[in-house]
Scaffold this motif. Sequence first.
Motif, PDB file in Angstrom:
ATOM      1  N   PHE A 258       0.849  -1.186   0.000  1.00  0.00           N
ATOM      2  CA  PHE A 258       0.000   0.000   0.000  1.00  0.00           C
ATOM      3  C   PHE A 258       0.890   1.242   0.000  1.00  0.00           C
ATOM      4  O   PHE A 258       2.079   1.174   0.328  1.00  0.00           O
ATOM      5  N   PRO A 259       0.315   2.408  -0.330  1.00  0.00           N
ATOM      6  CA  PRO A 259       1.106   3.652  -0.301  1.00  0.00           C
ATOM      7  C   PRO A 259       1.568   3.990   1.117  1.00  0.00           C
ATOM      8  O   PRO A 259       0.931   3.565   2.095  1.00  0.00           O
ATOM      9  N   PRO A 260       2.649   4.746   1.248  1.00  0.00           N
ATOM     10  CA  PRO A 260       3.066   5.223   2.571  1.00  0.00           C
ATOM     11  C   PRO A 260       1.920   5.970   3.249  1.00  0.00           C
ATOM     12  O   PRO A 260       1.159   6.689   2.598  1.00  0.00           O
ATOM     13  N   GLY A 261       1.794   5.784   4.550  1.00  0.00           N
ATOM     14  CA  GLY A 261       0.744   6.475   5.294  1.00  0.00           C
ATOM     15  C   GLY A 261      -0.569   5.733   5.380  1.00  0.00           C
ATOM     16  O   GLY A 261      -1.496   6.191   6.058  1.00  0.00           O
ATOM     17  N   THR A 262      -0.688   4.582   4.710  1.00  0.00           N
ATOM     18  CA  THR A 262      -1.925   3.803   4.785  1.00  0.00           C
ATOM     19  C   THR A 262      -2.111   3.290   6.216  1.00  0.00           C
ATOM     20  O   THR A 262      -1.174   2.773   6.818  1.00  0.00           O
ATOM     21  N   PRO A 263      -3.322   3.421   6.787  1.00  0.00           N
ATOM     22  CA  PRO A 263      -3.540   2.913   8.144  1.00  0.00           C
ATOM     23  C   PRO A 263      -3.386   1.405   8.213  1.00  0.00           C
ATOM     24  O   PRO A 263      -3.443   0.696   7.203  1.00  0.00           O
ATOM     25  N   ASP A 264      -3.235   0.920   9.418  1.00  0.00           N
ATOM     26  CA  ASP A 264      -2.911  -0.484   9.623  1.00  0.00           C
ATOM     27  C   ASP A 264      -4.079  -1.424   9.301  1.00  0.00           C
ATOM     28  O   ASP A 264      -3.853  -2.558   8.880  1.00  0.00           O
ATOM     29  N   ALA A 265      -5.318  -0.965   9.470  1.00  0.00           N
ATOM     30  CA  ALA A 265      -6.477  -1.856   9.348  1.00  0.00           C
ATOM     31  C   ALA A 265      -6.568  -2.548   7.985  1.00  0.00           C
ATOM     32  O   ALA A 265      -6.675  -3.776   7.925  1.00  0.00           O
ATOM     33  N   PRO A 266      -6.543  -1.830   6.838  1.00  0.00           N
ATOM     34  CA  PRO A 266      -6.613  -2.540   5.561  1.00  0.00           C
ATOM     35  C   PRO A 266      -5.408  -3.434   5.296  1.00  0.00           C
ATOM     36  O   PRO A 266      -5.542  -4.483   4.643  1.00  0.00           O
ATOM     37  N   ILE A 267      -4.254  -3.056   5.791  1.00  0.00           N
ATOM     38  CA  ILE A 267      -3.059  -3.875   5.608  1.00  0.00           C
ATOM     39  C   ILE A 267      -3.248  -5.224   6.300  1.00  0.00           C
ATOM     40  O   ILE A 267      -2.983  -6.288   5.719  1.00  0.00           O
TER      41      ILE A 267
END
Length: 325
Positions: A258-267
């Motif tokens: 994912f792009p930098p700064g993406t929150p942890d939940a979708p990851i």
Amino acid sequence: MLNRRHLLAAPVALAAAPLARPAIAQAWPARTVRIIVPWPPAGSTDVLVRFYAERLQAMLGQTFVVENRPGAGGNIGVDAVSKSAPDGYTIGIASVGHLSINEFLYARLAYDPHALKLVGVAWELPNCAVVPAEHNPSRTLQEFIGWAKAKPDGITYGSPGVGTTPHLSGALFCARVGIQGTHVPFRGAAQAIPVMLGGQLDFALDNLTSYVPVIREGRMRALAVTSAERVPTMAEVPTMAEAGVPDFVVTSWQSFFFPPGTPDAPIQRMSAALKEISEEEAMRKRFLDAGAFMAWSTPEEAAARAARERPMWREAVQISGARVE
């Protein structure tokens, strides 16, 4: 001053806080997700990503659209993802080249490989040492090494381009075993194979997927694979270690990111879905039939692997003398 109503509400709010993260995780994905593939359609990466997109769509109940954004060794597509909104709805697929090699190969990179939010290793493509059966007498890797050392002008080896893992693997292999090798870049394996079959190219250490058909036809001879274990669909081909070249596990692996700064939940939600998919026997067979090992790792393990392999690839880049401005 806090009134009595605020004081009574506070424990309720605090008790609800731990439930917020799972709720956010379950909310993703709530709409179409775009997966950017930094290579052209119909290549091995594109095919394998589409296997995943099909299963993710069925599992998570939203459309996963594959978009090809090739160019500059895949850097254009990776950069496009890195600059996308960090909302969980743009995903990329990055190779070991994007994560562990290109910072040493390119004079400038538009993206920061250390900042990408990796989801986990999705698959590995072993490289395979191959020679043209009609033009090379070698039946083992050691026979080939002896044959190559006896050639006064050395050998030629092909790859799908400067700085690719087949190019750097070939350079590293020649240096390790003491062969004088001259690199010949092509646009891809489809262009290199006819030249090798014609006897104008001696050797390749390329992705196994590209060479499976000509190996099975008997027109190419597979001498060793660069994975830690033998490939089940070609179990007769030894590993590099078994063929007499130790410490040469060199695979082209890929990770969703994912792009930098993406929150942890979708990851984490994506990671859990990929783990479940990786355990499906039918999917594992589809990948093996395509010449790839299906894999899974945590986001943290993927980031650690990228960091661990950087010194080896930096050495390979230095040996090869490759540099892209």
